[in-house]
Design an enzyme around this catalytic site. Structure first.
Site, PDB file in Angstrom:
ATOM      1  N   ASP A  92      -2.147   1.112   7.336  1.00  0.00           N
ATOM      2  CA  ASP A  92      -1.377   0.933   6.099  1.00  0.00           C
ATOM      3  C   ASP A  92      -0.982  -0.528   5.899  1.00  0.00           C
ATOM      4  O   ASP A  92      -1.047  -1.056   4.788  1.00  0.00           O
ATOM      5  CB  ASP A  92      -0.128   1.822   6.110  1.00  0.00           C
ATOM      6  CG  ASP A  92      -0.482   3.293   6.235  1.00  0.00           C
ATOM      7  OD1 ASP A  92      -1.117   3.820   5.304  1.00  0.00           O
ATOM      8  OD2 ASP A  92      -0.147   3.896   7.268  1.00  0.00           O
ATOM      9  N   ASP A 133       0.881  -1.166   0.000  1.00  0.00           N
ATOM     10  CA  ASP A 133       0.000   0.000   0.000  1.00  0.00           C
ATOM     11  C   ASP A 133       0.922   1.221   0.000  1.00  0.00           C
ATOM     12  O   ASP A 133       1.420   1.627   1.045  1.00  0.00           O
ATOM     13  CB  ASP A 133      -0.898  -0.006   1.240  1.00  0.00           C
ATOM     14  CG  ASP A 133      -1.772   1.232   1.318  1.00  0.00           C
ATOM     15  OD1 ASP A 133      -2.234   1.711   0.261  1.00  0.00           O
ATOM     16  OD2 ASP A 133      -1.992   1.734   2.442  1.00  0.00           O
ATOM     17  N   GLU A 177      -1.374  -1.470  -4.690  1.00  0.00           N
ATOM     18  CA  GLU A 177      -2.579  -0.680  -4.917  1.00  0.00           C
ATOM     19  C   GLU A 177      -2.296   0.408  -5.943  1.00  0.00           C
ATOM     20  O   GLU A 177      -1.237   1.033  -5.936  1.00  0.00           O
ATOM     21  CB  GLU A 177      -3.057  -0.048  -3.603  1.00  0.00           C
ATOM     22  CG  GLU A 177      -4.387   0.648  -3.739  1.00  0.00           C
ATOM     23  CD  GLU A 177      -4.953   1.097  -2.403  1.00  0.00           C
ATOM     24  OE1 GLU A 177      -5.724   2.073  -2.420  1.00  0.00           O
ATOM     25  OE2 GLU A 177      -4.637   0.484  -1.368  1.00  0.00           O
TER      26      GLU A 177
END
Length: 174
Positions: free
Chosen positions: A141, A8, A69
């Site tokens: 996160d 991420d 992502e």
């Protein structure tokens, strides 16, 4: 056994999540943590820290595949650009080690884990905890990174069942 690294990306903290998938498709938690980038000097030094830190984690945990992502347009164009730079540094750390990179949008990740693309972060974190049998509150996160890895594991399993590659299995992917 396949090891998947989920990322991420962020310009202040980058979430890292690593899972193993056994031959039966079951997921097992290996590692998760935020890679802290604040306090590393100017922005270029943070990117360097991200590139090096992620490279070190790849050398230690030796993932077979990586999922990251995609960038979304957030609060401002400047924030989106910084996020794009961080994402680029993360992808460079991966491809420099000849690992395949698979990309998923936030809505795709939420849909894969919660069943709806508009799910909030708390719902995603809750499902990650359930799916990986983790107790306690997860750092956001790192939880998002685990969610990316789980999403890729699901797409990968579907692709194997259909006899196609992962890009074909997830039709909304580029």
């Amino acid at each position: 056994m396949t090891r998947i690294l989920g990322i991420d990306p962020g310009s202040q903290r980058t979430g890292i999540g690593i899972i193993d998938i056994d031959e039966g498709g079951r997921s097992r938690h290996v590692h998760h943590a935020p890679l802290m980038l604040l306090g590393e000097g100017d922005f270029s030094q943070r990117l360097k820290r991200l590139l090096q830190g992620l490279g070190e984690l790849i050398e230690i945990y030796r993932p077979d595949e990586v999922a990251i992502e995609k960038v979304f347009m957030g609060k401002s164009a400047a924030s989106a650009l910084k996020l794009g730079h961080a994402r680029g540094a993360a992808i460079c750390a991966v491809v420099m080690r000849d690992l395949p990179v698979h990309e998923y949008a936030a809505k795709e990740i939420k849909l894969a884990l919660v069943g709806k693309g508009g799910a909030d972060k708390v719902q995603v974190q809750h499902m990650v905890g359930i799916m990986l049998n983790l107790n306690g509150k997860l750092q956001p996160d790192a939880a998002d990174a685990l969610a990316v890895a789980i999403t890729h594991a699901h797409v990968r399993a579907t692709a194997q069942r259909l006899g196609v590659n992962t890009q074909q299995a997830w039709s909304r992917k580029k």
